[in-house]
Design a protein around this motif. Structure first.
Motif, short mmCIF file in Angstrom:
data_model
loop_
_atom_site.label_atom_id
_atom_site.label_comp_id
_atom_site.label_asym_id
_atom_site.label_seq_id
_atom_site.Cartn_x
_atom_site.Cartn_y
_atom_site.Cartn_z
N ALA A 421 0.66 -1.33 0.41
CA ALA A 421 -0.30 0.04 0.26
C ALA A 421 0.75 1.37 -0.17
O ALA A 421 0.29 2.02 -0.46
CB ALA A 421 -1.16 -0.38 1.02
N LEU A 422 2.00 1.16 0.59
CA LEU A 422 3.07 2.35 0.91
C LEU A 422 3.70 2.10 -0.29
O LEU A 422 4.03 3.72 -0.68
CB LEU A 422 3.70 2.10 1.96
CG LEU A 422 3.55 2.82 3.34
CD1 LEU A 422 4.08 1.61 4.50
CD2 LEU A 422 2.78 3.35 3.75
N MET A 423 3.94 1.49 -1.12
CA MET A 423 4.27 1.41 -2.48
C MET A 423 3.15 2.11 -3.53
O MET A 423 4.17 2.75 -4.22
CB MET A 423 5.34 0.60 -3.03
CG MET A 423 6.63 -0.30 -1.54
SD MET A 423 7.33 0.78 -2.10
CE MET A 423 8.14 0.80 -3.78
N ALA A 424 2.65 1.59 -3.55
CA ALA A 424 0.97 2.41 -3.64
C ALA A 424 1.14 4.54 -4.12
O ALA A 424 1.27 4.44 -5.22
CB ALA A 424 0.50 2.10 -4.04
N VAL A 425 1.26 4.40 -3.04
CA VAL A 425 1.45 5.91 -2.15
C VAL A 425 3.09 6.16 -2.91
O VAL A 425 2.57 7.55 -3.87
CB VAL A 425 0.97 5.86 -0.94
CG1 VAL A 425 0.82 7.73 -0.41
CG2 VAL A 425 -0.02 5.84 -0.34
N ALA A 426 3.93 5.92 -2.76
CA ALA A 426 5.01 6.58 -3.84
C ALA A 426 4.67 6.00 -4.66
O ALA A 426 5.59 7.06 -5.33
CB ALA A 426 5.81 5.79 -2.81
N ARG A 427 4.59 5.75 -5.96
CA ARG A 427 4.01 5.79 -7.00
C ARG A 427 3.31 6.71 -7.25
O ARG A 427 3.97 6.90 -8.79
CB ARG A 427 3.92 3.75 -7.30
CG ARG A 427 5.31 3.14 -7.68
CD ARG A 427 4.49 1.87 -9.07
NE ARG A 427 3.47 1.03 -8.10
CZ ARG A 427 3.02 0.22 -7.09
NH1 ARG A 427 4.21 -0.10 -7.44
NH2 ARG A 427 1.75 -0.04 -7.06
N VAL A 428 2.41 6.95 -6.84
CA VAL A 428 1.97 8.58 -7.65
C VAL A 428 3.31 10.03 -7.04
O VAL A 428 3.02 10.35 -7.97
CB VAL A 428 0.70 8.56 -6.52
CG1 VAL A 428 0.53 10.04 -7.11
CG2 VAL A 428 -0.05 7.65 -7.00
N TYR A 429 3.72 9.65 -5.63
CA TYR A 429 4.72 10.57 -5.09
C TYR A 429 5.59 10.94 -6.08
O TYR A 429 6.35 11.88 -6.83
CB TYR A 429 4.70 10.74 -4.23
CG TYR A 429 3.95 11.66 -3.04
CD1 TYR A 429 3.75 12.36 -3.17
CD2 TYR A 429 2.77 10.92 -2.30
CE1 TYR A 429 2.52 13.59 -1.98
CE2 TYR A 429 1.74 11.99 -1.78
CZ TYR A 429 2.27 12.99 -0.92
OH TYR A 429 0.93 13.47 -1.06
N LEU A 430 6.61 9.93 -6.44
CA LEU A 430 7.07 10.33 -6.90
C LEU A 430 7.74 10.76 -8.22
O LEU A 430 8.50 11.94 -8.57
CB LEU A 430 8.22 8.76 -6.70
CG LEU A 430 9.44 7.86 -5.37
CD1 LEU A 430 9.93 6.84 -5.64
CD2 LEU A 430 10.38 8.85 -5.19
N PRO A 431 6.48 10.07 -9.93
CA PRO A 431 7.06 10.86 -10.76
C PRO A 431 7.08 12.05 -10.66
O PRO A 431 7.25 12.43 -11.04
CB PRO A 431 6.36 10.04 -11.75
CG PRO A 431 5.34 9.21 -10.49
CD PRO A 431 6.30 9.09 -9.53
N ILE A 432 6.06 12.57 -9.60
CA ILE A 432 5.02 13.78 -9.82
C ILE A 432 7.09 14.39 -9.18
O ILE A 432 7.08 15.78 -9.42
CB ILE A 432 4.46 14.44 -8.50
CG1 ILE A 432 3.32 13.93 -9.68
CG2 ILE A 432 4.41 15.94 -8.44
CD1 ILE A 432 2.37 13.52 -7.86
N PHE A 433 7.61 13.91 -7.93
CA PHE A 433 8.87 14.87 -7.62
C PHE A 433 9.79 15.04 -8.18
O PHE A 433 10.23 16.23 -8.80
CB PHE A 433 9.73 13.84 -6.57
CG PHE A 433 8.78 14.62 -5.20
CD1 PHE A 433 8.31 16.12 -4.78
CD2 PHE A 433 8.26 13.43 -4.16
CE1 PHE A 433 7.26 16.01 -3.15
CE2 PHE A 433 7.53 13.77 -2.89
CZ PHE A 433 7.21 14.85 -2.96
N LEU A 434 9.73 14.30 -8.83
CA LEU A 434 11.21 14.05 -10.41
C LEU A 434 10.44 15.08 -11.78
O LEU A 434 11.35 15.24 -11.80
CB LEU A 434 10.98 12.40 -11.46
CG LEU A 434 12.33 11.82 -9.91
CD1 LEU A 434 11.41 10.11 -10.36
CD2 LEU A 434 13.54 11.70 -9.50
N ARG A 435 9.29 15.54 -11.73
CA ARG A 435 8.84 15.60 -12.79
C ARG A 435 9.18 17.51 -12.39
O ARG A 435 9.54 18.34 -13.30
CB ARG A 435 7.41 16.15 -13.02
CG ARG A 435 6.96 14.89 -13.97
CD ARG A 435 5.43 14.32 -14.07
NE ARG A 435 4.76 15.42 -14.19
CZ ARG A 435 3.92 15.77 -15.11
NH1 ARG A 435 3.54 14.44 -15.75
NH2 ARG A 435 3.34 16.99 -15.55
#
Ligand SMILES: Cc1cc2nc3c(=O)[nH]c(=O)nc-3n(C[C@H](O)[C@H](O)[C@H](O)COP(=O)(O)OP(=O)(O)OC[C@H]3O[C@@H](n4cnc5c(N)ncnc54)[C@H](O)[C@@H]3O)c2cc1C
Length: 465
Positions: A421-435
């Motif tokens: 579940a935490l990875m699912a959240v991270a998968r949304v956040y990380l690309p945003i931060f990278l962008r």
């Protein structure tokens, strides 16, 4: 046939702000509204963001009977059906770190559109705009390939070198100008609302300043409650029933979802405490896009607000966006008149400025963040995240049911169990931060280094981590 510098179609927030700006700049402005009184079709209320107080001096003067300041937002996470009881709740006041004073004081102000729209229209009229209500625009006048005026039902004709289409989501003006035939299904959502009246003293006592509340839970879409002085409305689909779920055709039953939320025991108790009486039921179409549409102007015409598809991509907030774009379009109109250039090329500067403006900036990362709500809409994931929050926050800090050390020992196993579940959240956040670029990346690397240093000082053993 009468001639003006500018014709504005629609006296909603976008059209009124455009007419006010134009009239203040000395433009001979005509504001046309099909309703007998602006805002008359909206018995229900809405929440106006504190951004409006930052950006529009005239809003700071506004005092309407229905206004209620929202200084507390509440997110209720309910357990799965059939119980649907309060499982985890977060309530928060505004942050002291916000970038402008009003945002540090309140989130939004709830009020009724049938008071707000006439207030704005009156400001435009007092600034010198001519308003004609009961005037349905049914056609556009064209001259040398450009829009040169409008036709009313009944055949009356008004001319102006510039027209602003502020006629809402279905925008007949956009269609008549050939800017689009209709929105695609993936560009719009439907919103249902049940509006309740409630005695003011019950509202003060029960809701007070918690004017925005959302109800999440397995199978629930995050339907929201907005409060004003004398009532509340409950609306859906919730923010979690995003465009993405619509596009994937996973869940698109806003009325069903709203009914489920209405029937949830905490909502029923709240409505009973308020002595709320159902007042109105509405279903509306609302644009909900990931970026500002390309075609929002042509020779002699600009679209603003919902007509231009500017509702913000995370919460579908649209009144401030309509006002901001209305003002910007009127400023561009003034320049066009000064330059005597009403060409499509000149008016394209309107969209360019909009993209650069805070309205455009809100489209960056908004649609991506919506995926977080999408996760909360997934019954299994939402359930897991709820339990994680309960275990980590409630049982660790707020319950004396077990010895503290025993509760502490559960932290890492609980995190481990909920890694998917935490990875699912991270998968949304990380690309945003990278962008968001190198600058931000540096900041987060710095933070990680700081965290490493802190842990080094805290851990009982010597040596590097
Ligand atoms: C249920 C619901 C709840 C919402 N809640 C919020 C909220 O809490 N906060 C928020 O910020 N946003 C909210 N929004 C979004 C917000 O309502 C819109 O984004 C906003 O109203 C857009 O303003 P506008 O001036 O562009 O258009 P509108 O408010 O739609 O105004 C258009 C005007 O044009 C007139 N018109 C239409 N056609 C013609 C014609 N042919 N001739 C003459 N006049 C015409 C209409 O009568 C109307 O007065 C909500 C939307 C919905 C559907």
């Amino acid at each position: 046939m009468k001639k003006y510098d500018l014709i504005v179609v629609g006296a909603g927030p976008g059209g009124c702000t455009a007419a006010l700006t134009a009239a203040e700049a000395g433009l001979k402005t005509l504001l046309l509204e099909r309703a007998v009184v602006p805002g008359e079709k909206n018995a229900s209320g809405f929440a106006l963001s504190s951004k409006a107080w930052r950006d529009f001096p005239f809003i700071r003067e506004m005092e309407l009977p229905s206004m209620r300041y929202c200084r507390q937002c509440v997110a209720h996470f309910l357990s799965p059906p059939p119980e649907m009881e309060e499982r985890f709740t977060i309530a928060s006041g505004p942050s002291r770190r916000m970038s402008y004073p009003e945002a540090r004081d309140f989130f939004t102000v709830g009020m009724l559109r049938r008071e707000f729209d006439p207030y704005l229209a009156d400001l435009a009229v007092r600034a010198g705009a001519e308003m004609r209500t009961g005037s349905l625009v049914t056609g556009l006048v064209r001259e040398n390939g450009k829009v040169a005026g409008v036709l009313l039902e009944g055949g009356e004709e008004y001319r102006a070198p510039l027209t602003i289409g502020a006629d809402g989501v279905l925008s007949p003006v956009a269609r008549m100008a050939g800017l689009r035939e209709r929105w695609r299904p993936d560009q719009v959502t439907s919103v249902c609302i049940v509006d309740f009246s409630a005695p003011r003293e019950r509202m003060d006592c029960v809701i007070h300043e918690a004017g925005f509340q959302a109800f999440f839970g397995p199978g629930l879409g995050g339907n929201f409650l907005i409060a004003y002085a004398d009532g509340v409305h409950l609306g859906g689909p919730g923010v979690t029933n995003s465009l993405i779920s619509r596009a994937l055709r996973k869940r698109a039953k806003p009325a069903r979802e709203l009914l489920d939320t209405l029937l949830a025991p905490p909502v029923q108790r709240l409505l009973r405490a308020l002595e709320a009486e159902p007042r109105e039921w509405q279903a509306h179409c609302l644009t909900w896009m990931e970026s500002i549409p390309e075609e929002i102007s042509c020779a002699g015409l600009m679209l603003v607000g919902d007509a231009a598809g500017l509702t913000e991509p995370l919460y579908a907030e649209g009144v401030w966006q309509a006002m901001y774009s209305g003002r910007l379009a009127a400023e561009v109109a003034e320049e066009a008149l000064r330059e005597n250039d009403f060409s499509g090329a000149f008016l394209k500067t309107y969209r360019e400025r909009l993209v650069e403006s805070p309205v455009g900036q809100d489209f960056v990362a908004g649609a991506q963040l919506r995926q977080l709500f999408e996760l909360l809409g997934d019954p299994v994931l939402c359930g897991e995240l709820e339990e994680l929050a309960v275990d980590l926050a409630v049982h660790l800090l707020m319950s004396g049911q077990e010895p503290k050390a025993e509760a502490m020992q559960r932290v890492f196993p609980v995190l481990g169990e909920n890694l998917p579940a935490l990875m699912a959240v991270a998968r949304v956040y990380l690309p945003i931060f990278l962008r968001m670029g190198e600058e931000n990346l540096r900041f987060y690397i710095g933070m990680a280094k700081g965290l490493r240093w802190m842990l080094k000082g805290l851990l009982p053993w010597e040596g590097d981590l």
